[in-house]
Design a protein around this motif. Structure first.
Motif, PDB file in Angstrom:
ATOM      1  N   TRP A 123      34.805  49.328  28.370  1.00  0.00           N
ATOM      2  CA  TRP A 123      35.046  48.304  27.354  1.00  0.00           C
ATOM      3  C   TRP A 123      35.313  48.928  25.989  1.00  0.00           C
ATOM      4  O   TRP A 123      34.616  49.831  25.560  1.00  0.00           O
ATOM      5  N   LEU A 124      36.323  48.374  25.292  1.00  0.00           N
ATOM      6  CA  LEU A 124      36.626  48.775  23.920  1.00  0.00           C
ATOM      7  C   LEU A 124      36.122  47.706  22.959  1.00  0.00           C
ATOM      8  O   LEU A 124      35.763  46.600  23.372  1.00  0.00           O
ATOM      9  N   ASP A 125      36.099  48.026  21.671  1.00  0.00           N
ATOM     10  CA  ASP A 125      35.553  47.085  20.693  1.00  0.00           C
ATOM     11  C   ASP A 125      36.410  45.828  20.596  1.00  0.00           C
ATOM     12  O   ASP A 125      37.612  45.842  20.843  1.00  0.00           O
ATOM     13  N   GLY A 126      35.760  44.722  20.228  1.00  0.00           N
ATOM     14  CA  GLY A 126      36.443  43.436  20.209  1.00  0.00           C
ATOM     15  C   GLY A 126      37.324  43.199  19.007  1.00  0.00           C
ATOM     16  O   GLY A 126      38.044  42.197  18.961  1.00  0.00           O
ATOM     17  N   LYS A 127      37.302  44.084  18.032  1.00  0.00           N
ATOM     18  CA  LYS A 127      38.097  43.875  16.819  1.00  0.00           C
ATOM     19  C   LYS A 127      39.392  44.677  16.835  1.00  0.00           C
ATOM     20  O   LYS A 127      40.473  44.116  16.752  1.00  0.00           O
ATOM     21  N   GLY A 128      39.272  45.990  16.971  1.00  0.00           N
ATOM     22  CA  GLY A 128      40.471  46.824  16.953  1.00  0.00           C
ATOM     23  C   GLY A 128      40.943  47.246  18.329  1.00  0.00           C
ATOM     24  O   GLY A 128      42.015  47.814  18.482  1.00  0.00           O
ATOM     25  N   ILE A 148      35.295  52.904  21.716  1.00  0.00           N
ATOM     26  CA  ILE A 148      34.637  52.741  23.011  1.00  0.00           C
ATOM     27  C   ILE A 148      33.243  52.152  22.820  1.00  0.00           C
ATOM     28  O   ILE A 148      32.534  52.497  21.874  1.00  0.00           O
ATOM     29  N   GLU A 149      32.858  51.253  23.719  1.00  0.00           N
ATOM     30  CA  GLU A 149      31.548  50.629  23.622  1.00  0.00           C
ATOM     31  C   GLU A 149      30.682  50.893  24.853  1.00  0.00           C
ATOM     32  O   GLU A 149      29.751  51.673  24.811  1.00  0.00           O
ATOM     33  N   GLU A 150      30.966  50.252  25.978  1.00  0.00           N
ATOM     34  CA  GLU A 150      30.155  50.439  27.177  1.00  0.00           C
ATOM     35  C   GLU A 150      31.063  50.629  28.387  1.00  0.00           C
ATOM     36  O   GLU A 150      32.269  50.397  28.319  1.00  0.00           O
ATOM     37  N   VAL A 151      30.447  51.023  29.517  1.00  0.00           N
ATOM     38  CA  VAL A 151      31.191  51.109  30.773  1.00  0.00           C
ATOM     39  C   VAL A 151      30.472  50.236  31.783  1.00  0.00           C
ATOM     40  O   VAL A 151      29.310  50.472  32.113  1.00  0.00           O
ATOM     41  N   GLY A 152      31.141  49.167  32.254  1.00  0.00           N
ATOM     42  CA  GLY A 152      30.482  48.208  33.127  1.00  0.00           C
ATOM     43  C   GLY A 152      29.276  47.645  32.420  1.00  0.00           C
ATOM     44  O   GLY A 152      29.374  47.107  31.312  1.00  0.00           O
ATOM     45  N   SER A 153      28.101  47.790  33.014  1.00  0.00           N
ATOM     46  CA  SER A 153      26.853  47.368  32.372  1.00  0.00           C
ATOM     47  C   SER A 153      26.018  48.579  31.982  1.00  0.00           C
ATOM     48  O   SER A 153      24.794  48.506  31.894  1.00  0.00           O
ATOM     49  N   MET A 154      26.692  49.698  31.713  1.00  0.00           N
ATOM     50  CA  MET A 154      26.000  50.943  31.369  1.00  0.00           C
ATOM     51  C   MET A 154      26.451  51.446  30.004  1.00  0.00           C
ATOM     52  O   MET A 154      27.533  51.088  29.522  1.00  0.00           O
ATOM     53  N   ASN A 178      34.054  69.538  24.025  1.00  0.00           N
ATOM     54  CA  ASN A 178      33.946  70.869  23.419  1.00  0.00           C
ATOM     55  C   ASN A 178      32.489  71.274  23.189  1.00  0.00           C
ATOM     56  O   ASN A 178      32.125  71.783  22.130  1.00  0.00           O
ATOM     57  N   GLY A 179      31.637  71.002  24.184  1.00  0.00           N
ATOM     58  CA  GLY A 179      30.236  71.424  24.121  1.00  0.00           C
ATOM     59  C   GLY A 179      29.274  70.444  23.499  1.00  0.00           C
ATOM     60  O   GLY A 179      28.060  70.633  23.582  1.00  0.00           O
ATOM     61  N   THR A 180      29.782  69.397  22.853  1.00  0.00           N
ATOM     62  CA  THR A 180      28.928  68.398  22.209  1.00  0.00           C
ATOM     63  C   THR A 180      28.959  67.095  22.994  1.00  0.00           C
ATOM     64  O   THR A 180      30.028  66.624  23.389  1.00  0.00           O
ATOM     65  N   VAL A 181      27.784  66.518  23.212  1.00  0.00           N
ATOM     66  CA  VAL A 181      27.703  65.234  23.899  1.00  0.00           C
ATOM     67  C   VAL A 181      27.773  64.119  22.860  1.00  0.00           C
ATOM     68  O   VAL A 181      26.988  64.098  21.909  1.00  0.00           O
ATOM     69  N   VAL A 182      28.730  63.214  23.045  1.00  0.00           N
ATOM     70  CA  VAL A 182      28.966  62.120  22.100  1.00  0.00           C
ATOM     71  C   VAL A 182      28.762  60.789  22.814  1.00  0.00           C
ATOM     72  O   VAL A 182      29.252  60.595  23.931  1.00  0.00           O
ATOM     73  N   THR A 183      28.034  59.878  22.181  1.00  0.00           N
ATOM     74  CA  THR A 183      27.890  58.525  22.712  1.00  0.00           C
ATOM     75  C   THR A 183      28.105  57.536  21.574  1.00  0.00           C
ATOM     76  O   THR A 183      27.770  57.826  20.409  1.00  0.00           O
ATOM     77  N   PRO A 184      28.712  56.366  21.858  1.00  0.00           N
ATOM     78  CA  PRO A 184      28.933  55.391  20.789  1.00  0.00           C
ATOM     79  C   PRO A 184      27.650  54.999  20.078  1.00  0.00           C
ATOM     80  O   PRO A 184      26.620  54.759  20.725  1.00  0.00           O
ATOM     81  N   ALA A 185      27.707  54.942  18.760  1.00  0.00           N
ATOM     82  CA  ALA A 185      26.546  54.523  17.974  1.00  0.00           C
ATOM     83  C   ALA A 185      26.270  53.046  18.211  1.00  0.00           C
ATOM     84  O   ALA A 185      27.195  52.253  18.426  1.00  0.00           O
ATOM     85  N   LEU A 186      24.996  52.679  18.181  1.00  0.00           N
ATOM     86  CA  LEU A 186      24.622  51.274  18.330  1.00  0.00           C
ATOM     87  C   LEU A 186      25.112  50.517  17.090  1.00  0.00           C
ATOM     88  O   LEU A 186      24.722  50.821  15.965  1.00  0.00           O
ATOM     89  N   ASN A 187      25.960  49.535  17.320  1.00  0.00           N
ATOM     90  CA  ASN A 187      26.654  48.888  16.199  1.00  0.00           C
ATOM     91  C   ASN A 187      26.483  47.379  16.161  1.00  0.00           C
ATOM     92  O   ASN A 187      27.148  46.699  15.390  1.00  0.00           O
ATOM     93  N   GLY A 188      25.620  46.832  16.998  1.00  0.00           N
ATOM     94  CA  GLY A 188      25.432  45.388  17.020  1.00  0.00           C
ATOM     95  C   GLY A 188      26.096  44.721  18.210  1.00  0.00           C
ATOM     96  O   GLY A 188      25.775  43.576  18.528  1.00  0.00           O
ATOM     97  N   SER A 189      27.019  45.401  18.874  1.00  0.00           N
ATOM     98  CA  SER A 189      27.649  44.828  20.062  1.00  0.00           C
ATOM     99  C   SER A 189      27.384  45.660  21.311  1.00  0.00           C
ATOM    100  O   SER A 189      27.919  45.369  22.377  1.00  0.00           O
ATOM    101  N   ILE A 190      26.577  46.715  21.177  1.00  0.00           N
ATOM    102  CA  ILE A 190      26.255  47.602  22.300  1.00  0.00           C
ATOM    103  C   ILE A 190      24.782  47.444  22.648  1.00  0.00           C
ATOM    104  O   ILE A 190      23.926  47.449  21.760  1.00  0.00           O
ATOM    105  N   LEU A 191      24.484  47.310  23.941  1.00  0.00           N
ATOM    106  CA  LEU A 191      23.095  47.201  24.362  1.00  0.00           C
ATOM    107  C   LEU A 191      22.372  48.528  24.146  1.00  0.00           C
ATOM    108  O   LEU A 191      22.851  49.573  24.600  1.00  0.00           O
ATOM    109  N   PHE A 213      30.043  60.373  31.556  1.00  0.00           N
ATOM    110  CA  PHE A 213      29.071  59.759  32.459  1.00  0.00           C
ATOM    111  C   PHE A 213      28.466  58.509  31.827  1.00  0.00           C
ATOM    112  O   PHE A 213      28.355  58.387  30.611  1.00  0.00           O
ATOM    113  N   GLY A 214      28.121  57.557  32.687  1.00  0.00           N
ATOM    114  CA  GLY A 214      27.427  56.358  32.258  1.00  0.00           C
ATOM    115  C   GLY A 214      25.948  56.492  32.563  1.00  0.00           C
ATOM    116  O   GLY A 214      25.552  57.263  33.437  1.00  0.00           O
ATOM    117  N   THR A 215      25.113  55.732  31.845  1.00  0.00           N
ATOM    118  CA  THR A 215      23.666  55.761  32.085  1.00  0.00           C
ATOM    119  C   THR A 215      23.122  54.340  32.151  1.00  0.00           C
ATOM    120  O   THR A 215      23.541  53.463  31.397  1.00  0.00           O
TER     121      THR A 215
END
Length: 354
Positions: A220-225, A229-235, A242-255, A297-299
């Protein structure tokens, strides 16, 4: 401390064999129930035999969707003890969902005590085969019979439990994910950060399309633009770039996933660079094209971790790590499940042994 009445079943069910469990098909003998009435508050805590719920056809849950739920598990450890994993976080998140849905908050200590007693009563329902667990589903529904559009004056909080099979029967195999380009799961200011049924209903169409094209889940992508990236399925979703693990910041629309939070703690404890920030699909495509997209990966509670072997976006397919599980994904899975089943010492203080 809490007055929780217990009525034991006189007709216990036959427990299914571990090889036929699957997910969400069988339910233990008992459930925990707590009522809410405006002017009285939450009352009448009880453990009763698992049974149907009788509601008036005008009960507000059917018409205006006032409901929240949680998902967690109980495990049998290697030393044959029953264990809960971070249950207090689930009830804390349940109350955040309650506040968003105008549902009265519950006493988290009462909810936890009710859960402990329920698991103790149905202790024999926790399967012990490798990878199995007892899935626990707390939920709240609006029960007032009224068609007026306003918060309900009556609710029920219920906990049911379901023995579940091993999520990975043949090892952790990376899945194929399709980036959703038409529909959105949630928007900032909506109910995306609450665990409510409507979020899952709105995601079904994207899931249906992805499944039809041979993909396991929707990214899922954000509902505005329609870019971030937001979530994958219900995860929740993670990228190793490049060696760094990145996850979307909690922004009010991410569980705010409890497994997500656990993964972040484990990564930091292992010295892995981690970033919580906005990450666009364009950045992921660029990282793939220049060879720095190393893992995806999803969690979530059910799978713990779900490696992604392929992403499809705008008709193009990106094969991640040659379609194999990556080192970080494998380490996270082994660490978290090791803690949950008692193979690894819980240095984080996450588990409750019953």
């Amino acid at each position: 401390m809490f007055d929780i009445k217990t009525e034991l079943t006189t007709n216990p069910k036959e427990k299914p064999a571990s090889e036929v469990l699957g997910f969400g098909h069988y339910f233990s003998d008992h459930m925990f129930v707590l009522d809410y009435t405006e002017g009285i508050g939450w009352h009448d805590a009880r453990i009763v035999p698992y049974q149907p719920i009788t509601l008036d056809p005008s009960a507000m849950i059917f018409h205006y969707g006032q409901s929240v739920f949680e998902g967690l598990k109980a495990y049998v450890t290697v030393d044959k003890q029953a264990l809960l994993f971070r249950p207090e976080q689930n009830f804390r998140r349940l109350n955040r969902s309650n506040e968003r849905l105008c549902i009265p908050t519950i006493d988290e200590e009462l909810a936890l005590e009710g859960l402990k007693q329920l698991v103790s009563v149905d202790r024999e329902w926790i399967p012990s085969a490798p990878g199995t667990s007892l899935y626990i589903r707390p939920f709240i529904i609006a029960t007032e019979p009224n068609l007026g559009v306003h918060p309900s004056k009556k609710y029920q909080f219920i906990i049911i439990m379901s023995p579940s099979g091993s999520y990975y029967k043949e090892g952790i195999n990376p899945v194929k994910i399709m980036v959703e380009e038409q529909f959105v799961r949630a928007v900032k200011g909506g109910t995306g950060e609450a665990k409510t049924g409507g979020n899952y209903a709105s995601a079904l169409k994207g899931q249906e399309i992805a499944s039809r094209e041979g993909y396991a889940q929707t990214l899922w992508l954000d509902g505005k633009g329609n870019k971030n990236i937001e979530e994958v399925g219900s995860m929740n979703i993670f990228f190793k770039i490049n060696g760094t693990v990145v996850t979307p910041a909690l922004n009010g629309s991410i569980l705010p996933g409890i497994t997500r939070d656990s993964m972040l703690h484990v990564l930091k404890s292992k010295g892995v660079p981690v970033e919580e920030r906005n990450i666009s699909i364009d950045e992921v495509v660029e990282a793939y094209n220049n060879g720095t997209l190393e893992e995806v990966f999803g969690t979530g509670t059910a799978a713990v971790i779900s490696p992604v072997g392929e992403l499809k976006y705008l008709g193009d397919k990106m094969i991640i790590n040659e379609g194999k599980i990556g080192e970080i994904s494998q380490m996270l899975y082994e660490t978290l499940t090791g803690i949950q089943y008692g193979f690894i010492e819980d240095t984080f203080g996450w588990t409750i042994r019953l």
